[in-house]
Scaffold this motif. Structure first.
Motif, PDB file in Angstrom:
ATOM      1  N   SER A 102      -1.830  95.197 -26.504  1.00 50.07           N
ATOM      2  CA  SER A 102      -2.713  94.113 -26.064  1.00 50.07           C
ATOM      3  C   SER A 102      -3.519  94.551 -24.846  1.00 50.07           C
ATOM      4  O   SER A 102      -4.631  94.085 -24.633  1.00 50.07           O
ATOM      5  N   SER A 103      -2.980  95.454 -24.035  1.00 53.61           N
ATOM      6  CA  SER A 103      -3.796  95.948 -22.924  1.00 53.61           C
ATOM      7  C   SER A 103      -4.646  97.115 -23.415  1.00 53.61           C
ATOM      8  O   SER A 103      -4.606  97.501 -24.573  1.00 53.61           O
ATOM      9  N   ILE A 252      14.586  97.829 -24.497  1.00 57.37           N
ATOM     10  CA  ILE A 252      14.631  99.045 -25.289  1.00 57.37           C
ATOM     11  C   ILE A 252      13.719  98.793 -26.486  1.00 57.37           C
ATOM     12  O   ILE A 252      13.864  97.781 -27.173  1.00 57.37           O
ATOM     13  N   GLN A 253      12.749  99.683 -26.705  1.00 55.76           N
ATOM     14  CA  GLN A 253      11.791  99.518 -27.805  1.00 55.76           C
ATOM     15  C   GLN A 253      12.429  99.962 -29.119  1.00 55.76           C
ATOM     16  O   GLN A 253      13.181 100.914 -29.149  1.00 55.76           O
ATOM     17  N   GLN A 267      13.743 103.618 -27.815  1.00 54.77           N
ATOM     18  CA  GLN A 267      13.240 104.268 -26.611  1.00 54.77           C
ATOM     19  C   GLN A 267      13.201 103.296 -25.447  1.00 54.77           C
ATOM     20  O   GLN A 267      12.991 102.110 -25.635  1.00 54.77           O
ATOM     21  N   THR A 268      13.366 103.835 -24.241  1.00 53.82           N
ATOM     22  CA  THR A 268      13.120 103.021 -23.064  1.00 53.82           C
ATOM     23  C   THR A 268      12.606 103.932 -21.958  1.00 53.82           C
ATOM     24  O   THR A 268      12.613 105.153 -22.097  1.00 53.82           O
ATOM     25  N   SER A 269      12.127 103.342 -20.876  1.00 57.45           N
ATOM     26  CA  SER A 269      11.542 104.172 -19.819  1.00 57.45           C
ATOM     27  C   SER A 269      11.715 103.497 -18.471  1.00 57.45           C
ATOM     28  O   SER A 269      12.031 102.320 -18.384  1.00 57.45           O
ATOM     29  N   GLY A 372       4.183  99.940 -26.626  1.00 52.32           N
ATOM     30  CA  GLY A 372       5.035  99.249 -25.650  1.00 52.32           C
ATOM     31  C   GLY A 372       5.313 100.121 -24.434  1.00 52.32           C
ATOM     32  O   GLY A 372       5.322  99.642 -23.302  1.00 52.32           O
ATOM     33  N   ILE A 373       5.511 101.414 -24.688  1.00 51.92           N
ATOM     34  CA  ILE A 373       5.779 102.347 -23.597  1.00 51.92           C
ATOM     35  C   ILE A 373       4.523 102.538 -22.743  1.00 51.92           C
ATOM     36  O   ILE A 373       4.572 102.444 -21.514  1.00 51.92           O
TER      37      ILE A 373
END
Ligand code: OOG
Ligand code: NI
Length: 446
Positions: A102-103, A252-253, A267-269, A372-373
């Motif tokens: 969305s961004s 967590i994606q 995945q996550t960050s 998302g990341i």
């Protein structure tokens, strides 16, 4: 290790190590992430034994990384492809992040990685590679596009010496030790954070449109954006990082934590950290400031899904990645996934003619997770004019831009399955032409 000659996989493994050492010096939090990942993996292996290695040996998982880089033009992408080509890494898959987010993320992407089973087992290093789409009017005006194109055409990310060594390695199937050392040094340096002052007005102008555009097209060089280790328990990793006071992104994606088999990718960050950067102001002054661009990411890999399994996954993600949705979407055993033709498995013949079913690990990425990341690490939303028509981009276009065959991930997994069935049929003395049968039978077999 002393080697006189470096084959592509040895260049790949050495490059992954060299990049990791460099990135650890540049981003100390990455080193923390590696430590915690090692601890988590050691604990999982202790607790689960051989089962922990079902989706890759602990040696593979420990060395395993993916990198992310971002370039501006097809010409730059073609040079990247030559460098990775030297290491036996090929472009696989097409990802369009412009709509997945969305961004403002005005990029399309592919991943460079080894494609056959033996090469993956030697070292699975992969690099998620994104390229700007300056002609997309939702993000860039005609005037800004023109200036961006000029800026990008004038810069040079990779020197002639590096590219010549890359071409030689690809043509000859490797490099002598001395040439390999030089190749690795130059390739690593090409992805270091630039020290040249950044044109402040130009960077800020692009940043107002998109922080990702500024990171790519606002600076004279490129850099590794992140390097991602693989963990065997990402929920545990997440909790341990938070306990160390490192703020992770909200979620967590990808698939949720549930009792059934892990599929695809989770995945996550942690948020990008401020790094000092030098800027040149409009009146020529050179000042110190900081940028938050590079972040730390970690991932857990699951079983590769077939097209049908993937369609279910995509629908489930829209519904919400909750354990309940998962229970309604996927069978809770590997046998169930195989029986319904939802995931890829190979068939291995053991002593005495027993056939076992082994899961194929997912080697690729997920556009929604990638978005998302990207998104969770942007401080500014940027701007996107949804009333403008987007520029059409697809896998064929990407293949043309990279100037090489772009592999389809599903085809690569299916080829691994077919090869395993041929091998199994051969060992069992069965006619391999029967192998085309439906996955229903694959499940029953094992
Ligand atoms: C890439 C973001 C996506 C992943 O693993 O899906 C990504 C980038 O930030 O350049 O890293
Ligand atoms: Ni990544």
């Amino acid at each position: 290790m002393t080697t006189d000659y470096f084959e592509p996989w040895q260049l790949r493994a050495a490059f992954a190590r060299s990049l990791s050492d460099m990135y650890g010096r540049e981003v100390p939090a990455y080193t923390t992430l590696l430590e915690v990942s090692h601890d988590v993996n050691a604990d999982v292996v202790r607790a689960r034994g051989a089962d922990a290695e079902r989706l890759g040996s602990i040696d593979r998982v420990t060395a395993e990384r993916h990198g992310a880089i971002r370039v501006g033009t097809p010409a730059e992408l073609q040079q990247v492809a030559r460098i990775f080509g030297a290491m036996g890494m090929h472009p696989v898959g097409f990802y369009d992040l412009r709509d997945a987010s969305s961004s403002s993320v005005p990029v399309i992407s592919t991943a460079f990685r080894p494609i056959d089973r033996a090469e993956l087992a030697r070292n699975p290093f992969r690099v998620f590679t994104s390229m700007l789409v300056p002609s997309d009017r939702r993000f860039f005006s005609a005037d800004l596009q023109a200036r961006l194109d000029t800026f990008l055409t004038r810069r040079s990310l990779f020197g002639p010496e590096l590219l010549a060594l890359a071409d030689r390695a690809e043509a000859d199937g490797g490099l002598s030790a001395a040439d390999a050392a030089e190749f690795l040094r130059l390739a690593t340096a090409a992805f270091e954070l630039g020290r040249e002052p950044v044109d402040q007005a130009w960077y800020r102008e692009l940043e107002a449109v998109s922080a990702v555009a500024a990171d790519i097209g606002g600076v004279p060089s490129t850099h590794i954006n992140h390097l991602t280790p693989r963990v065997l328990d990402i929920d545990d990793l997440y909790a341990r990082m938070e306990a160390r006071g490192i703020t992770m992104i909200d979620a967590i994606q990808g698939p949720p934590l549930w009792e059934g088999p892990d599929v695809l990718l989770r995945q996550t960050s942690f948020r990008a950290l401020a790094e000092p950067r030098t800027f040149r102001t409009p009146d020529g002054e050179v000042v110190q400031d900081s940028l938050r661009v590079r972040f730390g990411e970690v991932e857990a890999r699951g079983i590769a899904l077939t097209r049908e399994g993937r369609a279910r996954y995509d629908a489930a993600v829209v519904e919400g990645a909750t354990p309940d949705v998962w229970r309604r979407t996927f069978p809770d055993t590997e046998a169930g996934l195989a029986r319904q033709g939802l995931a890829y498995f190979t068939y291995e013949v053991g002593d005495g003619g027993t056939v076992t079913r082994e899961p194929i690990v997912y080697e690729d990425f997920l556009p929604r997770s990638a978005a998302g990341i990207f998104q969770s690490n942007l401080t500014e939303e940027g701007s996107k004019d949804a009333s403008q028509a987007g520029e059409e981009r697809d896998a064929d276009w990407m293949a043309g831009a990279v100037g090489r065959e772009l592999f389809d991930p599903f085809d690569l997994y299916a080829a691994q399955v077919a090869a395993s069935r041929d091998r199994a049929a051969h060992r069992l003395g069965v006619d391999p032409t029967h192998r085309e049968n439906s996955s229903t039978q694959q499940g029953a077999q094992a």
